[in-house]
Design a protein around this motif. Structure first.
Motif, PDB file in Angstrom:
ATOM      1  N   MET A 292      27.448 -25.903  -2.509  1.00 10.29           N
ATOM      2  CA  MET A 292      26.682 -26.607  -3.532  1.00 10.29           C
ATOM      3  C   MET A 292      25.878 -27.761  -2.949  1.00 10.29           C
ATOM      4  N   VAL A 293      24.739 -28.028  -3.592  1.00  6.31           N
ATOM      5  CA  VAL A 293      23.880 -29.141  -3.205  1.00  6.31           C
ATOM      6  C   VAL A 293      24.424 -30.421  -3.845  1.00  6.31           C
ATOM      7  N   MET A 294      24.712 -31.420  -3.010  1.00  5.81           N
ATOM      8  CA  MET A 294      25.226 -32.703  -3.486  1.00  5.81           C
ATOM      9  C   MET A 294      24.120 -33.745  -3.631  1.00  5.81           C
ATOM     10  N   SER A 295      23.060 -33.588  -2.839  1.00  3.47           N
ATOM     11  CA  SER A 295      21.974 -34.562  -2.861  1.00  3.47           C
ATOM     12  C   SER A 295      20.670 -33.803  -2.975  1.00  3.47           C
ATOM     13  N   ASP A 296      19.868 -34.146  -3.978  1.00  2.00           N
ATOM     14  CA  ASP A 296      18.669 -33.376  -4.295  1.00  2.00           C
ATOM     15  C   ASP A 296      17.622 -33.471  -3.200  1.00  2.00           C
ATOM     16  N   ALA A 302      16.823 -29.571  -6.600  1.00  2.00           N
ATOM     17  CA  ALA A 302      17.823 -28.624  -6.096  1.00  2.00           C
ATOM     18  C   ALA A 302      19.236 -29.044  -6.444  1.00  2.00           C
ATOM     19  N   LEU A 303      19.392 -30.191  -7.083  1.00  2.00           N
ATOM     20  CA  LEU A 303      20.716 -30.699  -7.394  1.00  2.00           C
ATOM     21  C   LEU A 303      21.521 -29.693  -8.215  1.00  2.00           C
ATOM     22  N   ALA A 304      22.801 -29.544  -7.845  1.00  2.00           N
ATOM     23  CA  ALA A 304      23.740 -28.669  -8.550  1.00  2.00           C
ATOM     24  C   ALA A 304      23.439 -27.181  -8.371  1.00  2.00           C
ATOM     25  N   GLU A 312      30.779 -12.871   6.247  1.00  2.00           N
ATOM     26  CA  GLU A 312      31.579 -13.690   7.160  1.00  2.00           C
ATOM     27  C   GLU A 312      30.753 -14.746   7.888  1.00  2.00           C
ATOM     28  N   GLY A 313      29.483 -14.861   7.544  1.00  2.30           N
ATOM     29  CA  GLY A 313      28.670 -15.908   8.173  1.00  2.30           C
ATOM     30  C   GLY A 313      28.105 -15.496   9.517  1.00  2.30           C
ATOM     31  N   PRO A 314      28.066 -16.360  10.511  1.00  2.00           N
ATOM     32  CA  PRO A 314      28.664 -17.697  10.529  1.00  2.00           C
ATOM     33  C   PRO A 314      27.744 -18.757   9.924  1.00  2.00           C
ATOM     34  N   TYR A 315      28.319 -19.634   9.097  1.00  2.00           N
ATOM     35  CA  TYR A 315      27.576 -20.694   8.434  1.00  2.00           C
ATOM     36  C   TYR A 315      28.127 -22.058   8.856  1.00  2.00           C
ATOM     37  N   ALA A 316      27.233 -22.998   9.039  1.00  2.00           N
ATOM     38  CA  ALA A 316      27.596 -24.389   9.318  1.00  2.00           C
ATOM     39  C   ALA A 316      27.066 -25.246   8.173  1.00  2.00           C
ATOM     40  N   ILE A 317      27.962 -25.929   7.465  1.00  2.00           N
ATOM     41  CA  ILE A 317      27.581 -26.679   6.268  1.00  2.00           C
ATOM     42  C   ILE A 317      27.055 -28.051   6.676  1.00  2.00           C
ATOM     43  N   ASN A 318      25.804 -28.296   6.351  1.00  2.00           N
ATOM     44  CA  ASN A 318      25.166 -29.536   6.751  1.00  2.00           C
ATOM     45  C   ASN A 318      25.425 -30.646   5.727  1.00  2.00           C
ATOM     46  N   GLN A 319      25.029 -31.858   6.068  1.00  2.00           N
ATOM     47  CA  GLN A 319      25.150 -32.989   5.145  1.00  2.00           C
ATOM     48  C   GLN A 319      24.317 -32.730   3.887  1.00  2.00           C
ATOM     49  N   ARG A 320      24.690 -33.386   2.785  1.00  2.00           N
ATOM     50  CA  ARG A 320      24.080 -33.220   1.465  1.00  2.00           C
ATOM     51  C   ARG A 320      24.521 -31.935   0.788  1.00  2.00           C
ATOM     52  N   VAL A 321      25.412 -31.175   1.443  1.00  2.00           N
ATOM     53  CA  VAL A 321      25.929 -29.922   0.893  1.00  2.00           C
ATOM     54  C   VAL A 321      27.452 -29.967   1.013  1.00  2.00           C
ATOM     55  N   CYS A 322      28.145 -29.270   0.121  1.00  2.00           N
ATOM     56  CA  CYS A 322      29.601 -29.180   0.222  1.00  2.00           C
ATOM     57  C   CYS A 322      30.031 -27.735   0.042  1.00  2.00           C
ATOM     58  N   HIS A 355      21.815 -38.340  -5.846  1.00  2.00           N
ATOM     59  CA  HIS A 355      22.981 -37.966  -5.055  1.00  2.00           C
ATOM     60  C   HIS A 355      24.231 -37.959  -5.928  1.00  2.00           C
ATOM     61  N   LEU A 356      25.025 -36.913  -5.805  1.00  2.00           N
ATOM     62  CA  LEU A 356      26.306 -36.840  -6.494  1.00  2.00           C
ATOM     63  C   LEU A 356      27.384 -37.367  -5.551  1.00  2.00           C
TER      64      LEU A 356
END
Length: 431
Positions: A292-296, A302-304, A312-322, A355-356
């Motif tokens: 999910m997007v935490m910061s628009d 793009a929020l929410a 199976e990815g591979p995915y790396a979750i960047n900042q502003r996302v959870c 930002h959430l």
């Protein structure tokens, strides 16, 4: 509707143009147009910008886009002048100005030498050169950097077909009428796509908050934006339903290489289209995780937005996302409930980047039906969403075909590949 050919044709010797009607001429642009450049030497005039939708008055007060510190060095544009962004043959455009104002000195402003000629006809020709990329082979610069310009000499030596003035007017009138009809059909398809998006979201929202049984006893949730919910459903905090992992910065980014897909707000808001990669993975994502997007995104809304991992990815979750891992129950059900969730969107003011906080996010109430009901809702929504997706894709294909037809029709008419001189009379007779 098919259109006849001209009785006789003559060769122009120009590869892109080929044969034209025998009574037409072919001329270099320097004989048709006069390039003009008059520096304003004053402020206070409307600032004009050439966009893909034509010339627009720029809002210099919004601080958006590229702004100048001194508009007195811009060039004056009069109503009826042609203005083209010749610095960018990839995404630039050309239009006839309706306004008196100033525009970038990097643009090319020009006007017809012979006022008997039709501005509309030559505008169709010039815009056709952008649509068909006819100017592109004569450009210079760095196309991969978006700087592929048409030098003045190449512009001056470029050859255009020139019908008699009255025929130019007839062709332009034909194209105005026909492209108007095509544009109206395109707008209908765009409206259909928007309606399908609204219907899709409404169906999802109803299913994940009211369930599939219209006769189920209801209770007041005590939450304004939720209203009444099925009596047997539980209401829990998100932190009690999912394990939460905030993303962290993954650098450096690469546009086309790297072991991991970098999960950014853009990745999620585009439905999972990779656009950045990285060589490390501090915060991985696994199958069935909800991202999910935490910061628009700035001005991106793009929020929410949510994305569920189906591989199976591979995915790396960047900042502003959870990432959220559902402890018990159906991950697709909670994905449908969280994507564009009204409780999260209440934090979006619609103007500034929002930002959430982790606290706001984890305290959000979520509805928890029994596991078998979650699965039923998920399967039902999967079928409904697929139905709306197929309808939307059909409308998108229709738009592409209409736009291709529009472009081909313009090209054929302005280069004399079809004869539309009797179109007006035939159209009036049909009416």
């Amino acid at each position: 509707m098919s259109h006849p050919l001209y009785p006789t044709y003559a060769s122009t010797g120009v590869s892109w143009l080929g044969d034209i009607p025998a009574h037409w001429e072919s001329k270099r642009l320097k004989l048709l147009f006069e390039i003009v450049k008059q520096i304003a030497n004053m402020d206070g005039l409307d600032v004009l910008s050439v966009t893909q939708k034509g010339i627009r008055i720029k809002d210099v007060e919004s601080n958006e886009g590229q702004l100048s510190m001194d508009y007195s060095k811009y060039q004056i544009v009069h109503p009826g002048d042609f203005v083209m962004n010749h610095m960018d043959l990839l995404t630039g455009y050309v239009d006839v100005s309706k306004y008196h104002g100033v525009t970038s000195p990097d643009y090319r402003a020009f006007r017809l030498r012979d006022q008997r000629n039709s501005r509309r006809f030559f505008l169709y020709l010039l815009q056709n050169c952008y649509h068909q990329r006819l100017f592109f082979p004569f450009g210079q610069g760095s196309s991969h950097l978006g700087r592929w310009r048409l030098p003045t000499e190449s512009f001056n030596e470029f050859i255009f077909p020139v019908p008699p003035p009255e025929e130019q007017t007839a062709i332009a009138a034909f194209l105005d009428h026909e492209t108007g009809k095509i544009d109206a059909l395109v707008e209908e398809q765009k409206r259909l796509i928007e309606l399908l998006k609204e219907k899709r979201q409404a169906v999802i929202s109803h299913a994940v908050t009211k369930g599939l049984n219209p006769d189920a006893p209801m209770k007041d949730s005590g939450i304004e934006w939720l209203g009444k919910v099925p009596e047997h459903w539980e209401i829990k905090r998100l932190q009690h339903v999912c394990e939460f992992q905030p993303g962290k910065a993954h650098e450096p980014f690469f546009s086309d290489e790297g072991q991991y897909v970098c999960v950014t707000a853009r990745f999620i808001s585009t439905g999972g289209i990779p656009h950045r990669y990285c060589t490390e993975c501090v915060t991985p994502a696994k199958r069935d995780d909800i991202l999910m997007v935490m910061s628009d995104l700035p001005n991106g809304r793009a929020l929410a937005r949510a994305f569920i991992v189906n591989d199976e990815g591979p995915y790396a979750i960047n900042q502003r996302v959870c990432s959220l891992t559902v402890r018990e129950g159906s991950p697709p059900y909670f994905y449908y409930q969280l994507d564009r969730n009204p409780g999260l969107l209440r934090h979006d003011d619609g103007f500034n980047q929002t930002h959430l906080s982790n606290h706001d996010f984890l305290k959000m109430p979520v509805l928890v039906p029994p596991p078998d009901e979650q699965a039923d809702i998920s399967e039902w929504l999967k079928r409904r969403v697929k139905h709306y997706k197929l309808l939307s894709e059909s409308a998108e294909r229709a738009i592409i075909l209409l736009q291709e037809h529009r472009s081909a029709l313009i090209s054929a008419a302005v280069t004399g590949k079809i004869d539309v001189r009797n179109y007006a009379a035939a159209d009036e007779a049909a009416a």
